[in-house]
Design a protein around this motif. Structure first.
Motif, PDB file in Angstrom:
ATOM      1  N   ALA A 105       6.164  18.702 -13.727  1.00  0.00           N
ATOM      2  CA  ALA A 105       8.239  18.115 -13.093  1.00  0.00           C
ATOM      3  C   ALA A 105       8.673  19.496 -12.516  1.00  0.00           C
ATOM      4  O   ALA A 105       8.172  20.011 -13.282  1.00  0.00           O
ATOM      5  N   VAL A 106       9.373  18.966 -10.947  1.00  0.00           N
ATOM      6  CA  VAL A 106       9.663  20.569 -10.759  1.00  0.00           C
ATOM      7  C   VAL A 106      10.572  19.383 -10.083  1.00  0.00           C
ATOM      8  O   VAL A 106      11.108  18.387  -9.125  1.00  0.00           O
ATOM      9  N   THR A 107      11.405  20.247  -9.662  1.00  0.00           N
ATOM     10  CA  THR A 107      12.801  20.463  -9.481  1.00  0.00           C
ATOM     11  C   THR A 107      12.908  20.371  -7.563  1.00  0.00           C
ATOM     12  O   THR A 107      12.203  21.647  -7.097  1.00  0.00           O
ATOM     13  N   TYR A 108      13.897  20.965  -6.821  1.00  0.00           N
ATOM     14  CA  TYR A 108      13.672  21.064  -5.223  1.00  0.00           C
ATOM     15  C   TYR A 108      14.307  22.657  -5.600  1.00  0.00           C
ATOM     16  O   TYR A 108      14.332  23.720  -4.783  1.00  0.00           O
ATOM     17  N   GLU A 109      14.879  23.558  -6.783  1.00  0.00           N
ATOM     18  CA  GLU A 109      15.551  24.683  -6.652  1.00  0.00           C
ATOM     19  C   GLU A 109      14.184  25.048  -7.363  1.00  0.00           C
ATOM     20  O   GLU A 109      14.366  25.831  -6.549  1.00  0.00           O
ATOM     21  N   GLN A 110      13.455  24.939  -7.551  1.00  0.00           N
ATOM     22  CA  GLN A 110      11.577  25.314  -7.997  1.00  0.00           C
ATOM     23  C   GLN A 110      10.920  25.332  -6.649  1.00  0.00           C
ATOM     24  O   GLN A 110      10.449  26.408  -6.307  1.00  0.00           O
ATOM     25  N   VAL A 111      10.638  24.069  -6.086  1.00  0.00           N
ATOM     26  CA  VAL A 111       9.829  24.103  -5.121  1.00  0.00           C
ATOM     27  C   VAL A 111      10.109  24.875  -3.955  1.00  0.00           C
ATOM     28  O   VAL A 111       9.409  25.868  -3.322  1.00  0.00           O
ATOM     29  N   LYS A 112      11.718  24.818  -3.476  1.00  0.00           N
ATOM     30  CA  LYS A 112      12.068  25.839  -2.544  1.00  0.00           C
ATOM     31  C   LYS A 112      12.198  27.279  -2.312  1.00  0.00           C
ATOM     32  O   LYS A 112      12.183  27.469  -1.283  1.00  0.00           O
ATOM     33  N   LYS A 113      11.760  27.976  -3.329  1.00  0.00           N
ATOM     34  CA  LYS A 113      10.854  28.866  -3.981  1.00  0.00           C
ATOM     35  C   LYS A 113      10.120  29.350  -2.660  1.00  0.00           C
ATOM     36  O   LYS A 113       8.852  30.393  -3.244  1.00  0.00           O
ATOM     37  N   GLY A 114       8.987  28.403  -3.041  1.00  0.00           N
ATOM     38  CA  GLY A 114       7.491  28.474  -2.387  1.00  0.00           C
ATOM     39  C   GLY A 114       6.488  29.224  -3.466  1.00  0.00           C
ATOM     40  O   GLY A 114       5.243  29.006  -3.157  1.00  0.00           O
ATOM     41  N   THR A 115       6.586  28.798  -4.560  1.00  0.00           N
ATOM     42  CA  THR A 115       6.065  29.620  -5.533  1.00  0.00           C
ATOM     43  C   THR A 115       4.879  28.290  -6.617  1.00  0.00           C
ATOM     44  O   THR A 115       4.730  28.474  -7.877  1.00  0.00           O
ATOM     45  N   THR A 116       5.671  26.667  -6.666  1.00  0.00           N
ATOM     46  CA  THR A 116       4.934  26.072  -7.450  1.00  0.00           C
ATOM     47  C   THR A 116       4.181  25.462  -7.075  1.00  0.00           C
ATOM     48  O   THR A 116       2.620  24.448  -7.624  1.00  0.00           O
ATOM     49  N   GLY A 117       3.231  25.668  -5.384  1.00  0.00           N
ATOM     50  CA  GLY A 117       1.939  24.272  -5.004  1.00  0.00           C
ATOM     51  C   GLY A 117       2.740  23.550  -4.106  1.00  0.00           C
ATOM     52  O   GLY A 117       1.668  22.703  -4.149  1.00  0.00           O
ATOM     53  N   HIS A 118       3.217  22.916  -4.952  1.00  0.00           N
ATOM     54  CA  HIS A 118       4.288  21.340  -3.983  1.00  0.00           C
ATOM     55  C   HIS A 118       4.457  21.669  -2.548  1.00  0.00           C
ATOM     56  O   HIS A 118       4.399  22.976  -2.143  1.00  0.00           O
ATOM     57  N   ALA A 119       4.226  20.343  -2.050  1.00  0.00           N
ATOM     58  CA  ALA A 119       5.029  20.526  -0.407  1.00  0.00           C
ATOM     59  C   ALA A 119       5.815  19.425  -0.183  1.00  0.00           C
ATOM     60  O   ALA A 119       5.715  18.352  -1.381  1.00  0.00           O
ATOM     61  N   GLU A 120       6.218  19.601   0.494  1.00  0.00           N
ATOM     62  CA  GLU A 120       7.710  18.375   0.636  1.00  0.00           C
ATOM     63  C   GLU A 120       6.829  17.469   0.659  1.00  0.00           C
ATOM     64  O   GLU A 120       6.675  17.811   1.789  1.00  0.00           O
ATOM     65  N   VAL A 121       7.020  15.995   0.521  1.00  0.00           N
ATOM     66  CA  VAL A 121       6.238  15.033   0.912  1.00  0.00           C
ATOM     67  C   VAL A 121       7.314  13.605   1.286  1.00  0.00           C
ATOM     68  O   VAL A 121       8.852  13.650   0.320  1.00  0.00           O
ATOM     69  N   VAL A 122       6.967  12.614   1.933  1.00  0.00           N
ATOM     70  CA  VAL A 122       7.497  11.575   1.716  1.00  0.00           C
ATOM     71  C   VAL A 122       6.186  10.321   1.468  1.00  0.00           C
ATOM     72  O   VAL A 122       5.314   9.922   1.375  1.00  0.00           O
ATOM     73  N   GLN A 123       6.359   9.631   0.382  1.00  0.00           N
ATOM     74  CA  GLN A 123       5.765   9.120   0.186  1.00  0.00           C
ATOM     75  C   GLN A 123       6.170   7.500   0.260  1.00  0.00           C
ATOM     76  O   GLN A 123       7.416   6.763   1.101  1.00  0.00           O
ATOM     77  N   VAL A 124       4.644   6.631   1.205  1.00  0.00           N
ATOM     78  CA  VAL A 124       5.484   5.534   1.914  1.00  0.00           C
ATOM     79  C   VAL A 124       4.640   4.074   1.862  1.00  0.00           C
ATOM     80  O   VAL A 124       3.826   4.093   1.065  1.00  0.00           O
ATOM     81  N   ALA A 145       0.710  -1.316   0.262  1.00  0.00           N
ATOM     82  CA  ALA A 145      -0.015   0.524  -0.078  1.00  0.00           C
ATOM     83  C   ALA A 145       1.053   1.357  -0.191  1.00  0.00           C
ATOM     84  O   ALA A 145       2.307   1.004   0.582  1.00  0.00           O
ATOM     85  N   ILE A 146       0.155   2.131  -0.166  1.00  0.00           N
ATOM     86  CA  ILE A 146       0.706   3.110  -0.783  1.00  0.00           C
ATOM     87  C   ILE A 146       0.457   4.637   0.318  1.00  0.00           C
ATOM     88  O   ILE A 146      -0.813   4.705   0.271  1.00  0.00           O
ATOM     89  N   ALA A 147       0.888   5.736   0.868  1.00  0.00           N
ATOM     90  CA  ALA A 147       1.044   6.559   1.513  1.00  0.00           C
ATOM     91  C   ALA A 147       1.531   7.992   1.235  1.00  0.00           C
ATOM     92  O   ALA A 147       2.266   7.689   1.429  1.00  0.00           O
ATOM     93  N   THR A 148       0.700   9.297   1.582  1.00  0.00           N
ATOM     94  CA  THR A 148       2.357   9.910   1.155  1.00  0.00           C
ATOM     95  C   THR A 148       1.454  10.789   1.953  1.00  0.00           C
ATOM     96  O   THR A 148       0.037  11.655   2.758  1.00  0.00           O
ATOM     97  N   PHE A 149       2.504  11.946   2.553  1.00  0.00           N
ATOM     98  CA  PHE A 149       2.600  12.512   4.064  1.00  0.00           C
ATOM     99  C   PHE A 149       3.133  13.511   3.738  1.00  0.00           C
ATOM    100  O   PHE A 149       4.568  14.007   3.277  1.00  0.00           O
ATOM    101  N   GLY A 150       3.038  14.879   4.181  1.00  0.00           N
ATOM    102  CA  GLY A 150       4.377  16.158   4.256  1.00  0.00           C
ATOM    103  C   GLY A 150       4.111  16.547   5.799  1.00  0.00           C
ATOM    104  O   GLY A 150       2.627  17.333   5.391  1.00  0.00           O
ATOM    105  N   ALA A 151       5.342  17.244   6.265  1.00  0.00           N
ATOM    106  CA  ALA A 151       5.165  17.643   7.639  1.00  0.00           C
ATOM    107  C   ALA A 151       6.575  18.298   7.744  1.00  0.00           C
ATOM    108  O   ALA A 151       7.185  18.027   9.068  1.00  0.00           O
ATOM    109  N   GLY A 152       6.560  19.550   6.474  1.00  0.00           N
ATOM    110  CA  GLY A 152       8.217  20.058   7.071  1.00  0.00           C
ATOM    111  C   GLY A 152       9.092  19.724   6.163  1.00  0.00           C
ATOM    112  O   GLY A 152       8.412  18.463   5.250  1.00  0.00           O
TER     113      GLY A 152
END
Length: 159
Positions: free
Chosen positions: A38-57, A2-9
């Motif tokens: 598709a995004v890169t860390y450099e794009q996401v860290k700017k906070g403008t893409t709408g993506h969250a840093e997540v972990v897929q378990v 199974a898969i779960a996905t969480f963002g918590a910082g």
């Protein structure tokens, strides 16, 4: 499996904690919530893409339940902190559960309600989003298992 996905910082610490759970087969750092692009860390860290840093378990549901994973999620970050965990600030660090099916949605909502009713956080509002999973974008390889590979202490504490 199974898969779960969480963002918590910061996903480094989130990934670290989930890797410690018996029944978790894999925990992968990545990005979700900003659409299919598709995004890169450099794009996401700017906070403008709408993506969250997540972990897929990826987990074996016969060994660990989704509810158990939710408990790990709630215990290892501050769900009352809007778009911030510690020194990490921005929507990319928001508290979020991305559900993959109706059952996960129901369990996530029930666990959030139980946490609110517990009084653990006093009068502070739990701001964790519970939203449908979107396209998962795996983070760059140097982010994977970062704490172990760099022999760092865990960057989260249990709340």
């Amino acid at each position: 499996m199974a898969i779960a996905t969480f963002g918590a910082g910061c996903f480094w610490g989130v990934e670290y904690f989930f890797r410690q759970v018996p029944g978790v087969i894999n925990a992968t750092s990545g990005y979700m919530g900003g659409g299919d692009n598709a995004v890169t860390y450099e794009q996401v860290k700017k906070g403008t893409t709408g993506h969250a840093e997540v972990v897929q378990v990826e987990y074996d549901a016969s060994q660990v339940s989704y509810d158990d994973l939710l408990q790990v999620f709630w215990k290892n970050h501050n769900p009352t902190s809007l778009n911030q965990q510690g020194a990490d600030m921005g929507t990319q660090y928001r508290s979020v559960v991305f559900f993959h099916d109706k059952e996960q949605k129901q369990q996530a909502e029930a666990s959030k309600l139980a946490l609110m009713r517990s009084g653990k956080w006093g009068l502070r509002q739990i701001v964790t989003e519970i939203v449908p999973a979107q396209t998962f974008h795996k983070a760059e390889e140097y982010h994977q298992d970062y704490i172990r590979k760099n022999d760092l202490p865990s960057c989260h504490i249990e709340y």
